[in-house]
Motif scaffolding. Structure first.
Motif, PDB file in Angstrom:
ATOM      1  N   PHE A   1       0.829  -1.201   0.000  1.00  0.00           N
ATOM      2  CA  PHE A   1       0.000   0.000   0.000  1.00  0.00           C
ATOM      3  C   PHE A   1       0.869   1.259   0.000  1.00  0.00           C
ATOM      4  N   THR A   2       1.952   1.241   0.743  1.00  0.00           N
ATOM      5  CA  THR A   2       2.841   2.400   0.774  1.00  0.00           C
ATOM      6  C   THR A   2       3.473   2.655  -0.592  1.00  0.00           C
ATOM      7  N   GLY A   3       3.735   1.594  -1.345  1.00  0.00           N
ATOM      8  CA  GLY A   3       4.272   1.759  -2.695  1.00  0.00           C
ATOM      9  C   GLY A   3       3.266   2.401  -3.624  1.00  0.00           C
ATOM     10  N   TRP A   4       1.998   1.990  -3.515  1.00  0.00           N
ATOM     11  CA  TRP A   4       0.949   2.584  -4.347  1.00  0.00           C
ATOM     12  C   TRP A   4       0.788   4.066  -4.032  1.00  0.00           C
ATOM     13  N   GLN A   5       0.906   4.438  -2.757  1.00  0.00           N
ATOM     14  CA  GLN A   5       0.805   5.847  -2.386  1.00  0.00           C
ATOM     15  C   GLN A   5       1.858   6.698  -3.101  1.00  0.00           C
ATOM     16  N   GLN A   6       3.002   6.117  -3.399  1.00  0.00           N
ATOM     17  CA  GLN A   6       4.115   6.855  -3.997  1.00  0.00           C
ATOM     18  C   GLN A   6       4.219   6.667  -5.514  1.00  0.00           C
ATOM     19  N   ALA A   7       3.245   5.987  -6.103  1.00  0.00           N
ATOM     20  CA  ALA A   7       3.373   5.577  -7.504  1.00  0.00           C
ATOM     21  C   ALA A   7       3.543   6.751  -8.467  1.00  0.00           C
ATOM     22  N   PHE A   8       2.916   7.896  -8.163  1.00  0.00           N
ATOM     23  CA  PHE A   8       2.965   9.031  -9.085  1.00  0.00           C
ATOM     24  C   PHE A   8       4.016  10.070  -8.702  1.00  0.00           C
ATOM     25  N   ASP A   9       4.762   9.824  -7.644  1.00  0.00           N
ATOM     26  CA  ASP A   9       5.769  10.797  -7.209  1.00  0.00           C
ATOM     27  C   ASP A   9       6.785  11.157  -8.304  1.00  0.00           C
ATOM     28  N   PRO A  10       7.243  10.190  -9.129  1.00  0.00           N
ATOM     29  CA  PRO A  10       8.223  10.563 -10.160  1.00  0.00           C
ATOM     30  C   PRO A  10       7.696  11.572 -11.186  1.00  0.00           C
ATOM     31  N   LEU A  11       6.363  11.690 -11.306  1.00  0.00           N
ATOM     32  CA  LEU A  11       5.788  12.647 -12.254  1.00  0.00           C
ATOM     33  C   LEU A  11       5.588  14.026 -11.629  1.00  0.00           C
ATOM     34  N   LEU A  12       5.843  14.144 -10.331  1.00  0.00           N
ATOM     35  CA  LEU A  12       5.557  15.389  -9.616  1.00  0.00           C
ATOM     36  C   LEU A  12       6.799  15.892  -8.886  1.00  0.00           C
ATOM     37  N   THR A  13       7.916  15.880  -9.567  1.00  0.00           N
ATOM     38  CA  THR A  13       9.159  16.348  -8.975  1.00  0.00           C
ATOM     39  C   THR A  13       9.106  17.864  -8.761  1.00  0.00           C
ATOM     40  N   PRO A  14       9.843  18.383  -7.773  1.00  0.00           N
ATOM     41  CA  PRO A  14       9.814  19.824  -7.478  1.00  0.00           C
ATOM     42  C   PRO A  14      10.354  20.657  -8.640  1.00  0.00           C
ATOM     43  N   GLY A  15       9.984  21.929  -8.639  1.00  0.00           N
ATOM     44  CA  GLY A  15      10.548  22.871  -9.585  1.00  0.00           C
ATOM     45  C   GLY A  15       9.638  23.293 -10.716  1.00  0.00           C
ATOM     46  N   ALA A  16       8.453  22.677 -10.825  1.00  0.00           N
ATOM     47  CA  ALA A  16       7.546  23.014 -11.921  1.00  0.00           C
ATOM     48  C   ALA A  16       6.630  24.175 -11.528  1.00  0.00           C
ATOM     49  N   ARG A  17       6.091  24.815 -12.528  1.00  0.00           N
ATOM     50  CA  ARG A  17       5.067  25.841 -12.355  1.00  0.00           C
ATOM     51  C   ARG A  17       3.713  25.150 -12.515  1.00  0.00           C
ATOM     52  N   ASN A  18       2.733  25.527 -11.702  1.00  0.00           N
ATOM     53  CA  ASN A  18       1.458  24.819 -11.665  1.00  0.00           C
ATOM     54  C   ASN A  18       0.286  25.790 -11.650  1.00  0.00           C
ATOM     55  N   TYR A  19      -0.795  25.389 -12.322  1.00  0.00           N
ATOM     56  CA  TYR A  19      -2.054  26.126 -12.263  1.00  0.00           C
ATOM     57  C   TYR A  19      -3.170  25.103 -12.401  1.00  0.00           C
ATOM     58  N   TRP A  20      -4.101  25.106 -11.441  1.00  0.00           N
ATOM     59  CA  TRP A  20      -5.151  24.089 -11.400  1.00  0.00           C
ATOM     60  C   TRP A  20      -6.525  24.738 -11.526  1.00  0.00           C
ATOM     61  N   LYS A  21      -7.442  24.007 -12.152  1.00  0.00           N
ATOM     62  CA  LYS A  21      -8.858  24.375 -12.166  1.00  0.00           C
ATOM     63  C   LYS A  21      -9.668  23.101 -11.917  1.00  0.00           C
ATOM     64  N   SER A  22     -10.803  23.249 -11.242  1.00  0.00           N
ATOM     65  CA  SER A  22     -11.521  22.042 -10.831  1.00  0.00           C
ATOM     66  C   SER A  22     -13.030  22.236 -10.878  1.00  0.00           C
ATOM     67  N   HIS A  23     -13.714  21.140 -11.167  1.00  0.00           N
ATOM     68  CA  HIS A  23     -15.174  21.054 -11.083  1.00  0.00           C
ATOM     69  C   HIS A  23     -15.564  19.761 -10.384  1.00  0.00           C
ATOM     70  N   ASP A  24     -16.717  19.791  -9.720  1.00  0.00           N
ATOM     71  CA  ASP A  24     -17.408  18.570  -9.315  1.00  0.00           C
ATOM     72  C   ASP A  24     -18.525  18.304 -10.321  1.00  0.00           C
ATOM     73  N   PHE A  25     -18.745  17.019 -10.624  1.00  0.00           N
ATOM     74  CA  PHE A  25     -19.872  16.604 -11.458  1.00  0.00           C
ATOM     75  C   PHE A  25     -20.726  15.624 -10.662  1.00  0.00           C
ATOM     76  N   THR A  26     -22.031  15.861 -10.599  1.00  0.00           N
ATOM     77  CA  THR A  26     -22.900  14.879  -9.954  1.00  0.00           C
ATOM     78  C   THR A  26     -22.997  13.615 -10.794  1.00  0.00           C
ATOM     79  N   GLU A  27     -22.806  13.751 -12.102  1.00  0.00           N
ATOM     80  CA  GLU A  27     -22.715  12.612 -12.993  1.00  0.00           C
ATOM     81  C   GLU A  27     -21.737  12.944 -14.114  1.00  0.00           C
ATOM     82  N   LEU A  28     -21.110  11.931 -14.644  1.00  0.00           N
ATOM     83  CA  LEU A  28     -20.168  12.121 -15.738  1.00  0.00           C
ATOM     84  C   LEU A  28     -20.948  11.953 -17.044  1.00  0.00           C
ATOM     85  N   SER A  29     -21.621  13.020 -17.453  1.00  0.00           N
ATOM     86  CA  SER A  29     -22.503  12.959 -18.611  1.00  0.00           C
ATOM     87  C   SER A  29     -21.701  12.824 -19.902  1.00  0.00           C
TER      88      SER A  29
END
Length: 277
Positions: free
Chosen positions: A114-142
């Motif tokens: 389980f601890t390995g799965w928690q870290q599975a995406f860490d290599p794609l998120l190394t420090p030093g990048a610029r980031n901008y996020w936008k988000s929505h919730d959907f009650t259904e994925l139409s």
């Protein structure tokens, strides 16, 4: 759940749950050309999924992962990232429908710590990048939401930009909407448009891409959002994100932080701070 502007945490009390140590987890990678069909099948599979199973869909350019054929590196893909926190044999049954979708490029779902799965995406998120996020919730994925989201992938502004969609339900839905600051307790999908890049000259292109998808998806969204996925320029959206809990949070803020000392997140401004501004 109120965000980073309500005080200083001095202690946590954790309730532990038995998990693993091995869980059935991993990735199923599909060609992006099949994305609309995969997402529709993904949606149907999750309707009957047990609480122990979670699966998120990630759309991006394929990184040079060792289990992917070299000819797919840098090409658009859709990844189903799944984890079953329970008996491994039951997990094989529970993930069968998701893993049977389409004709994947690779399927690397299997027993993992389980601890390995928690870290599975860490290599794609190394420090030093610029980031901008936008988000929505959907009650259904139409179907309309699926079409809007998939239309944005051919316009990815950089190799680290991505869109992910996650299904939220299970135990989170057994908490009443007014029990905590976070109000969205019904089963729903969350979309995070994750613009990520390295060069300052890419700022405008990446931010515009994220904002464009956000606006296009708005007609199909629930109106709420996970606050930690909201950028600093969404000050006008804070009240909607907290929904019916906003006024109670504002009362707490007014009582304990009337001068708005804690303001470095999605800020709830007490009346004194508003007058001072």
């Amino acid at each position: 759940g109120g965000g980073g502007n309500f005080g200083v945490v001095t202690a946590f009390e954790f309730k532990l749950h038995q998990v693993g140590p091995q869980v059935l987890s991993g990735l199923v990678v599909h060609p992006f050309a099949d994305a609309e069909n995969v997402l529709r099948e993904y949606r149907a599979a999750l309707e009957a999924a047990p609480n122990e199973l979670t699966c998120w869909a990630v759309m991006r350019q394929a990184p040079p992962l060792p289990f992917l054929p070299a000819e797919w590196h840098g090409k658009e893909v859709l990844v189903l990232a799944m984890c079953y926190c329970g008996d491994l044999q039951e997990g094989e049954k529970a993930t069968q429908r998701l893993r049977a979708i389409g004709t994947p490029i690779a399927d690397v779902v299997g027993p993992n710590p389980f601890t390995g799965w928690q870290q599975a995406f860490d290599p794609l998120l190394t420090p030093g990048a610029r980031n901008y996020w936008k988000s929505h919730d959907f009650t259904e994925l139409s179907d309309s939401a699926v079409e809007v989201v998939t239309a944005a992938i051919p316009r990815l502004p950089g190799p680290e930009c991505e869109i992910f969609i996650g299904h939220v339900g299970g135990a989170a839905g057994r908490v009443t909407a007014d029990a905590t600051a976070f109000p969205q307790r019904s089963a729903h999908y969350v979309m995070n448009v994750h613009a990520r890049w390295r060069e300052p000259e890419m700022d405008q292109a990446c931010i515009d891409w994220a904002r464009g998808l956000y606006e296009a998806a708005k007609p199909y969204a629930a109106g709420t959002a996970y606050v930690n996925f909201m950028p600093g320029d969404e000050v006008d959206r804070v009240e909607a994100a907290y929904g019916g809990n906003y006024r109670r949070l504002l009362e707490i803020k007014q009582r304990y932080d009337p001068l708005n000392l804690f303001r470095m997140n999605q800020n709830l401004r007490p009346m004194e701070a508003q007058r001072a501004a």
